[in-house]
Motif scaffolding. Sequence first.
Motif, mmCIF file in Angstrom:
data_model
loop_
_atom_site.group_PDB
_atom_site.id
_atom_site.type_symbol
_atom_site.label_atom_id
_atom_site.label_comp_id
_atom_site.label_asym_id
_atom_site.label_seq_id
_atom_site.Cartn_x
_atom_site.Cartn_y
_atom_site.Cartn_z
ATOM 1 N N TYR B 105 9.734 -3.792 5.469
ATOM 2 C CA TYR B 105 9.015 -4.539 4.440
ATOM 3 C C TYR B 105 8.384 -3.574 3.447
ATOM 4 O O TYR B 105 8.257 -2.369 3.717
ATOM 5 N N HIS B 106 7.980 -4.130 2.328
ATOM 6 C CA HIS B 106 7.081 -3.401 1.446
ATOM 7 C C HIS B 106 6.040 -4.400 0.943
ATOM 8 O O HIS B 106 6.376 -5.376 0.269
ATOM 9 N N VAL B 107 4.784 -4.168 1.323
ATOM 10 C CA VAL B 107 3.706 -5.104 0.979
ATOM 11 C C VAL B 107 3.051 -4.673 -0.329
ATOM 12 O O VAL B 107 2.443 -3.602 -0.408
ATOM 13 N N LEU B 108 3.171 -5.518 -1.350
ATOM 14 C CA LEU B 108 2.652 -5.161 -2.675
ATOM 15 C C LEU B 108 1.132 -5.252 -2.761
ATOM 16 O O LEU B 108 0.501 -4.541 -3.521
ATOM 17 N N GLY B 109 0.563 -6.162 -1.996
ATOM 18 C CA GLY B 109 -0.889 -6.343 -2.055
ATOM 19 C C GLY B 109 -1.307 -7.323 -3.136
ATOM 20 O O GLY B 109 -2.479 -7.411 -3.486
ATOM 21 N N GLY B 110 -0.354 -8.098 -3.653
ATOM 22 C CA GLY B 110 -0.665 -9.077 -4.690
ATOM 23 C C GLY B 110 0.499 -9.236 -5.651
ATOM 24 O O GLY B 110 1.590 -8.722 -5.395
ATOM 25 N N LYS B 111 0.239 -9.990 -6.715
ATOM 26 C CA LYS B 111 1.254 -10.156 -7.751
ATOM 27 C C LYS B 111 0.647 -9.730 -9.075
ATOM 28 O O LYS B 111 -0.578 -9.807 -9.241
ATOM 29 N N GLY B 121 -0.654 -1.348 -11.739
ATOM 30 C CA GLY B 121 -1.380 -0.219 -11.138
ATOM 31 C C GLY B 121 -2.160 -0.604 -9.895
ATOM 32 O O GLY B 121 -2.410 0.215 -9.008
ATOM 33 N N GLU B 122 -2.563 -1.898 -9.821
ATOM 34 C CA GLU B 122 -3.358 -2.354 -8.664
ATOM 35 C C GLU B 122 -2.467 -2.573 -7.438
ATOM 36 O O GLU B 122 -2.965 -2.707 -6.335
ATOM 37 N N LEU B 123 -1.164 -2.674 -7.663
ATOM 38 C CA LEU B 123 -0.245 -2.968 -6.562
ATOM 39 C C LEU B 123 0.444 -1.677 -6.094
ATOM 40 O O LEU B 123 0.286 -0.625 -6.711
ATOM 41 N N THR B 124 1.219 -1.775 -5.028
ATOM 42 C CA THR B 124 1.861 -0.575 -4.466
ATOM 43 C C THR B 124 3.268 -0.395 -5.035
ATOM 44 O O THR B 124 4.179 0.060 -4.339
ATOM 45 N N ILE B 125 3.460 -0.760 -6.316
ATOM 46 C CA ILE B 125 4.791 -0.701 -6.928
ATOM 47 C C ILE B 125 5.287 0.741 -7.040
ATOM 48 O O ILE B 125 6.451 1.042 -6.761
#
Lengths: 205, 205
Positions: B105-111, B121-125
């Motif tokens: 998986y890769h958890v973005l932490g939001g949209k 920038g707030e996400l783990t993109i």
Amino acid sequence: MEFSSKLLENAVNEMSQLPGIGKRTALRLVLHLLRQPGQQTALLAESLQKMREEINFCKSCHNISDTQLCEICANPNRNEKIVCVVEDVRDVMAIENTSQYKGHYHVLGGKISPMDGIGPGELTIQSLVEKVKEGTVEELIFALSSTMEGDTTNFYIFKQIEEYDITTTTIARGISVGDELEYADEVTLGRSILHRVPFENSLKN
Amino acid sequence: MEFSSKLLENAVNEMSQLPGIGKRTALRLVLHLLRQPGQQTALLAESLQKMREEINFCKSCHNISDTQLCEICANPNRNEKIVCVVEDVRDVMAIENTSQYKGHYHVLGGKISPMDGIGPGELTIQSLVEKVKEGTVEELIFALSSTMEGDTTNFYIFKQIEEYDITTTTIARGISVGDELEYADEVTLGRSILHRVPFENSLKN
């Protein structure tokens, strides 16, 4: 639910012990706390723990209070001869909000409910009887919710204080202000007709 | 709301900071804690604080984990060539529950949601793009909810990794198993016809 972290699982489990909060809601709340600054969780945890450990009950009316005697009991402008019997602090807050009542309260801490294992001993009934025995109380107003448990509790207290010379009343049951008659239940409508009041009285408020 | 105690007020105020919990519900929850043994409040407060302070995120997939590398990323039986991009830990739990997926998986932490002040920038993109750049990933599955924000996020990531030679897919949209066709919305029904699958495939599961 399979959690990827024990810490998360513990937090969710504890949160879901609260009434009306299931595992999913608990997870949502906990994840919300994770996204907020750590300060918020610290404040929540501390305020809950501090409240649970240091909370104090008024020694006269048993309402939640930070002082030995709550603000209402300590207020000399309030009539200590009238005592309104309620279930918990929420009812005190609700009645205080109306600004219609200037007497004292007595907070029972619940209703007699054998199904939930709550007998008269779990409530502050004894202390209420003592108060009546002392002779300062002239009127006792029953303001418990009109359920089986509420009626049982009212009756139990009534039997305990019957021998003393005081007036006992209950709050009026009737159609809510603004409600449509056709949607009212029969018991309420029936009582509102039986206990009708002179029209002039209804103009006062 | 007028509280008879500052301790009670603080606890209710902090509790009502949680999403979906108003002052009244907060008061109900706090009064519930008061009726339960002090131990319960202590456990709740401690588990929340411990979780908030000690929580750890997997350094590969950014899922919540007690170890440096989460159980899924550390499992040699899982295919690291396939990476499913999800919003948060709840989506990982939901997909894991199906037992149908054996990749990472890769958890973005939001949209991405400019309205809520959440930019890329707030996400783990960035970390996802790095992972793709390293060359181990062969397929990226987008499993974000199909809202405006979800679609924007999918597209943003797609643009970032377009130059690399990997397959990108999204989870199938269609009529839920057991749902009535007549109640389905047109977009879903339309997509389910466009992306129809050979009948034999539907028998496999």
